[in-house]
Write an enzyme that holds these catalytic residues in place. Sequence first.
Site, PDB file in Angstrom:
ATOM      1  N   HIS A   1      28.131  60.814  31.549  1.00 56.07           N
ATOM      2  CA  HIS A   1      28.673  59.468  31.770  1.00 56.07           C
ATOM      3  C   HIS A   1      28.041  58.857  33.025  1.00 56.07           C
ATOM      4  CE1 HIS A   1      31.426  56.144  32.275  1.00 56.07           C
ATOM      5  NE2 HIS A   1      31.746  56.593  33.459  1.00 56.07           N
TER       6      HIS A   1
ATOM      7  N   ARG B   1      25.185  58.218  23.963  1.00 56.49           N
ATOM      8  CA  ARG B   1      24.928  58.432  25.384  1.00 56.49           C
ATOM      9  C   ARG B   1      24.337  59.830  25.521  1.00 56.49           C
ATOM     10  NH1 ARG B   1      30.066  59.622  28.304  1.00 56.49           N
ATOM     11  NH2 ARG B   1      29.136  61.682  28.400  1.00 56.49           N
TER      12      ARG B   1
ATOM     13  N   TYR C   1      33.333  68.662  27.394  1.00 55.19           N
ATOM     14  CA  TYR C   1      33.999  67.983  26.280  1.00 55.19           C
ATOM     15  C   TYR C   1      33.125  67.727  25.049  1.00 55.19           C
ATOM     16  CZ  TYR C   1      31.935  63.966  28.734  1.00 55.19           C
ATOM     17  OH  TYR C   1      31.078  63.106  29.367  1.00 55.19           O
TER      18      TYR C   1
HETATM   19  C1  LIG Z   1      39.939  49.181  34.116  1.00 50.72           C
HETATM   20  C2  LIG Z   1      39.157  50.450  34.267  1.00 50.72           C
HETATM   21  N1  LIG Z   1      39.733  51.613  33.945  1.00 50.72           N
HETATM   22  C3  LIG Z   1      39.069  52.776  34.090  1.00 50.72           C
HETATM   23  C4  LIG Z   1      37.789  52.790  34.557  1.00 50.72           C
HETATM   24  C5  LIG Z   1      37.039  54.107  34.750  1.00 50.72           C
HETATM   25  N2  LIG Z   1      35.956  54.206  33.785  1.00 50.72           N
HETATM   26  C6  LIG Z   1      34.694  53.889  34.123  1.00 50.72           C
HETATM   27  S1  LIG Z   1      33.672  53.960  32.829  1.00 50.72           S
HETATM   28  C7  LIG Z   1      34.886  54.442  31.782  1.00 50.72           C
HETATM   29  C8  LIG Z   1      34.576  54.675  30.341  1.00 50.72           C
HETATM   30  C9  LIG Z   1      33.968  53.483  29.715  1.00 50.72           C
HETATM   31  O1  LIG Z   1      33.624  53.764  28.403  1.00 50.72           O
HETATM   32  P1  LIG Z   1      32.859  52.716  27.503  1.00 50.72           P
HETATM   33  O2  LIG Z   1      33.553  51.407  27.533  1.00 50.72           O
HETATM   34  O3  LIG Z   1      32.673  53.349  26.185  1.00 50.72           O
HETATM   35  O4  LIG Z   1      31.457  52.512  28.220  1.00 50.72           O
HETATM   36  P2  LIG Z   1      30.315  53.604  28.544  1.00 50.72           P
HETATM   37  O5  LIG Z   1      30.616  54.151  29.890  1.00 50.72           O
HETATM   38  O6  LIG Z   1      30.353  54.627  27.468  1.00 50.72           O
HETATM   39  O7  LIG Z   1      29.035  52.850  28.576  1.00 50.72           O
HETATM   40  C10 LIG Z   1      36.093  54.552  32.471  1.00 50.72           C
HETATM   41  C11 LIG Z   1      37.367  54.991  31.879  1.00 50.72           C
HETATM   42  C12 LIG Z   1      37.214  51.547  34.889  1.00 50.72           C
HETATM   43  N3  LIG Z   1      35.955  51.450  35.358  1.00 50.72           N
HETATM   44  N4  LIG Z   1      37.901  50.403  34.726  1.00 50.72           N
END
Ligand SMILES: Cc1ncc(C[n+]2csc(CCOP(=O)(O)OP(=O)(O)O)c2C)c(N)n1
Lengths: 324, 379
Positions: B277, B273, B286
Site C-alpha cells: 500500500h 496494486r 494479508y
Molecule cells: C478518511 C480516511 N480514512 C482512512 C484513511 C487511511 N487510508 C489511507 S489509504 C487507505 C486505503 C485506500 O484504499 P483505496 O481507496 O482503494 O485506494 P488505494 O490506496 O488502493 O489506491 C486508507 C484506509 C484515509 N487516508 N482517509
Amino acid sequence: MTTLTLGKALNNGLRKAMEDDPKVVLMGEDIGKLGGVFRITDGLQKDFGEARVVDTPLAEAGILGTAVGLAMRGYRPVCEIQFDGFVFPAYNQIVTQVAKIHARSRGRLPMPITIRIPFGGGIGAVEHHSESPEAYFAHTTGLKVVAVSNPADAYWMLQQAIACPDPVVFFEPKRRYWDKAEVDLDVSPPPLFSSRVVRAGDDLTLLAYGPMVKTALQAAQAAESDGQSIEVIDLRTLSPLDLGPVEESVRRTGRCVVVHEAQTNLGLGAEIAARVTESCFHSLEAPVLRVGGYDVTYPPSKLEEEYLPDLDRVLHVVDRAMGF
Amino acid sequence: MTAVPDVREMVDPVPGAGAPHLPAQPDLVQLLTPEGERVEHPDYALEIGDDELRALYRDLALVRRWDVEATALQRQGELGIWASLLGQEAAQIGAGRALGADDMAFPTYREHGVAWARGVDPLHVISLFRGNDLGGWDPVQLGFNLYTVVIGAQCLHATGYAMGIQRDGADAAALAFLGDGATSQGEVNEALIWASTFDAPVVFFCQNNQYAISVPIERQSKVPLFQRAAGFGFPGVRVDGNDVLAVLAVTRAALARAREGSGPTFIEAFTYRMGAHTTSDDPTRYRLAGELEEWKLRDPIARVKAYLSRSGKADAAFFDAVDAEGDELAVRIRKGTLEMPDPAGTEMFDHVYAEQTEEIAAQRADFLSYHAGFEGAEQ
Ligand SMILES: Cc1ncc(C[n+]2csc(CCOP(=O)(O)OP(=O)(O)O)c2C)c(N)n1
Ligand SMILES: [Mg+2]
C-alpha cells in the site's frame, strides 16, 4: 509483572475486555488480518473471529453510525479510527448523535462506545497523520475524553473505557506505541477519570497528558540539575478534568505550566489555566503558562520538531514561570 | 533498468472472472491483450499513430523508473514514506494522457503517473513525501490539483469544479481519481449524486486495484463498481486498467461526453496494486504471493513492449534509448532529492491565511527570537 510496549499493552487490554464481555465488538479499517496499521488489534480476529473483530468498509461515518445502532442492541463497540486526521468523516455522528443520545433519551439509551484514536506527531508522517484533535471532543458535552501516556495505563484505562457506560474518546500517543514498561496485571488500577502525580516536586507544577508526559518528565529531570524541583502530573482524563491533585499541587508550588502538542489557541491548556487561576488565585506566584503547538496548519514532517513542544521549549517556559 | 518482464503465457484478462462478484468478461473494455495483441472494441475505436504509441510506452517506463527510485530513496531514509503506483501505470498514463489542456485532474496520493502526464516535476511530488512541504506545485497552472490524502474528499471538489466549468460555459471537464476503498465513503456517494443531479462535466476514474490497504474489494462492494453508476443515473464502464490504450480510449470518450454537456461517467479501471500500500505496509500479512504472480502476467508495460516490438513499431534502439532516459531520470531524482534544502522553520507561519493575522505574526516573531537565543548560546 510483565514488560510490555504501550501498543502491546493496548492489545492485551482489548483481549481482556473481549474475554470479560462477549458484547465487546471491535470495528475499524484494516483491524482484522492486518491487525491495524499499528498492530494494536494483532491476532484478535484470529482468536475471536470475524464477527467480533470487524474489518469495516472504508467509511468512518459508517463505523460510528453503526456503532450507535449496535450500542442500542446492548453491544459495546470499540471503534478504531486509523489516524487522528481521519476522524472527521465520523465527526457528525460523534457530535450530533453519540454525544447526545443519552441526554435525549433521558438516560434510556446509554452509549457505551469507545473511540480509539492514535494521535499526535513525531513519527515523520505525511499530513493528517500527526494531529491532536482532543479539544474538539473535550469541548463536546456528552463525550468523555482520556489520553494515555504509558503501558500500564494503556492496559487498564482501555478496559475501563470499554466498561464505561458513557462514550469515551480514547487517545493513544502513537509515537509512544513502542515505549516499554513493566505492567502489573494484578493490581487494581486507579479510577479512569483521575489524574495522577508522576513525579513529586516543590517549585512548579507541570501538567501533561499523552505523548507529552514523557517530555515533561524529561524536562523535570533536566531542571533538577539547575536546582529546580518540578512536580509532574499526568492528567490522564481530559473530560471530565480531575483538577483536585492539580490544585493541591499548585497551592504548594505556586506555579503551573501546561504542555500539549495541540495548538495552544483554545486548547486544553486554556481551560486548565482558567480553572487553576480561579481556584488557586491566591497561591499563584506566576500566571499559568502554556506550551503547545503553534497556531498553524500542522507542518510538513521536516518542520515538526520545530513545531512540537520539546524538552527545550518546556524548559524555556518553565524558566519564564520561575522568573515571575 | 525498467524492470519490464517478458510475457509468453496466454492469460485470462480478468482474473477470477468466474467469481460471483465479478462481471462476465465481455464487460471489460480491452484494446491490447496481456500478450500484446491489438484487438478492437465496438464502442471504443482508437486511432493512434506510431509516435503516440511509442510516447505512451516511454511514459509508462519512465514513471515506473521514477517509482522504483522513490521506493529506493524511502528505503534509504530519504523519504518519509512513498505510495507506489507499481502495476497501475497504464491506468494513470491512459487517464492522464486523455486530459485536455483545460481539463482539471483531482488526484489521490498515488497518481504519480497522472502528475507526470500533466508535467508536474517529479521532485515536486517527492518533496511532499520527503516531508518538505504539503504540495509543491501550482494546481491551477498545471491542471493537476494537490494530492488529497483524506479518502474521497476530492470527488466533491472535482464535482464543484465541474459545476464551475458548466456555469462559465467553458470547454473543459474535471477528472476525479479515487480508489476502490474510497467508493464506500459517504462523501464519494454525495459527489456521484451531485454530479448526476447537475449533469456536471466530471468523470470519476476509479482505480480498482483490489485492495484498500489490507481490505479486499469484496468488503466494499457486492456488485462490480462500475455497475453502481446506473443507480446514480449515469453510465459506468469497466476498462482493463492494465491496458493503456483501452484506458486512453475510454477516458477520452468520457471526457468528451462531459465537455459536450452530457454529464458524468464512472470509469472502473480494473487493475492491481503490485506493491505494498505504501512503504510502511507489509502485504504478506494479508495476501498470497500467488496472486501477485498471476497479475505479473498482466503487466501493463510488458504488453505494450510486446506489441511495439512484434509489430515492428519500435526496435531495440528505441527501447535502449528509453532505458537510458530512465536511468538519467533516476539520477536526476536522486540528486535532486539529496540536494533538496530543508524548509525554513518560519515557512509554517507564512501561508496559513491569505491575510496574515497579528497573532500568527507574533508567534512567528517569538519563534525567531527563541531560535536566535540558541544561536547566541552556542557562540
Ligand atoms: C478518511 C480516511 N480514512 C482512512 C484513511 C487511511 N487510508 C489511507 S489509504 C487507505 C486505503 C485506500 O484504499 P483505496 O481507496 O482503494 O485506494 P488505494 O490506496 O488502493 O489506491 C486508507 C484506509 C484515509 N487516508 N482517509
Ligand atoms: Mg484500492
